[in-house]
Design an enzyme around this catalytic site. Sequence first.
Site, PDB file in Angstrom:
ATOM      1  CE1 TYR A 108      -3.292  -2.837   0.666  1.00  0.00           C
ATOM      2  CE2 TYR A 108      -2.614  -2.855   2.967  1.00  0.00           C
ATOM      3  CZ  TYR A 108      -3.351  -3.403   1.941  1.00  0.00           C
ATOM      4  OH  TYR A 108      -4.125  -4.495   2.165  1.00  0.00           O
ATOM      5  CB  CYS A 111       1.631   0.216   4.126  1.00  0.00           C
ATOM      6  SG  CYS A 111       2.359  -1.028   5.214  1.00  0.00           S
ATOM      7  CG  PHE A 113       4.656  -2.363   8.873  1.00  0.00           C
ATOM      8  CD1 PHE A 113       5.555  -2.459   9.923  1.00  0.00           C
ATOM      9  CD2 PHE A 113       3.313  -2.211   9.169  1.00  0.00           C
ATOM     10  CE1 PHE A 113       5.129  -2.412  11.240  1.00  0.00           C
ATOM     11  CE2 PHE A 113       2.875  -2.166  10.483  1.00  0.00           C
ATOM     12  CZ  PHE A 113       3.781  -2.259  11.527  1.00  0.00           C
ATOM     13  CB  CYS A 114       4.886  -0.656   2.276  1.00  0.00           C
ATOM     14  SG  CYS A 114       3.670  -1.994   2.297  1.00  0.00           S
TER      15      CYS A 114
END
Length: 369
Positions: A108, A111, A113-114
């Site tokens: 995403y 996101c 974490f991304c």
Amino acid sequence: MLRVLAQQLPKLPHVLKSSAPCITQASHLVPAAFSTSSSGSQQSTWSPSAACAGASLAVAASAVAAAQSTVVQADAAAPEQALSPPADPYTLPRPTGQLPSNITLYQYEVCPFCCKVKAFLDYHKVPYSTVEVNPLTKGELRWSSYRKVPVVQMGDEVLVDSSAIISRLAAELQASSSSSDGSNKGSKSWFSGKSSSIGGSDSSSSAEEERRWRQWVDERFVKVMTANIYRTWDESWNTFSYMTQQSHWNWAVQQSVRLAGAVLMWKVGQGMPKKYNIEGDLREALYADANSFVAAVGNRQFLGGQQPNLADLAVFGVLQAIRGTDTYNDVVMHSEIGPWLSRMVQVVGESCEVKQVPGKEALSPPAAA
């Protein structure tokens, strides 16, 4: 109709209880990246009818149901690949010595974490392509039993869990750097020769410090940060507006995510402080956490010393996920993290994402294991 509802939805908070069935129906659409969110008790003073609330959420829920019905049919014919994160994502694994020719990140756009993974890749000048995952259907991940992002495909290898992905890439970088003086002269690394204090340094105390702060990012900082972006109804709405603007989804998907996501995460977010043991004012908790990291950096340029280490890149990455929000502006203004953040922006540099050429397909999903 969606446009009208989108204009009215910011006035919705007081009637959520009467719309509980719709909320339950739509609740499964919230992306994993948004599910570590927030809190807050401030409410709007405008109270529309329960019918308007139910209609708004019903539209979002029906959009989800329609989208999912298509994916269920696709999933039935698609073999799933079993994936799971390692027990210890912070320890660098044994390098394989095989540097993949391409990296694809299933993500995403906003996101946290991304964004951690992208911060690592950008800093080390590793080219990568992205596949934006539809948060309503997860259709882009139908080949996998693991439906959370990020997922990274490197050749035939698939990696999950942001910290584990970074550890795996860092291990290969470290091995490549150590062999570049002779044993690997004939091969070309992903990396442009930029060094970093991967794994801290030769000091076991430095390595332990890096590990501790990497874990702190996942277990504390992301939760406090996301609690803040859903702190009030207005912030939840504005956050999802920002998220949809950054996405590559079509208009219908954007409106569905904005409508249902903002309502759900505002509601869910109210219980986050208790769930995650965040005491006191949420903004003050965020400022205090940012300052605790800055205190750990101390007089150094970065936690890693003269160059960022994996903990620096993790903190930087998750902050970049919210850079268009009031939360980001407030933490920069009211904590001491600004100078460190400015140095990180300079050393990380431009994105290394390779944009897809219009008309060309993204890389094919890996074959099922």
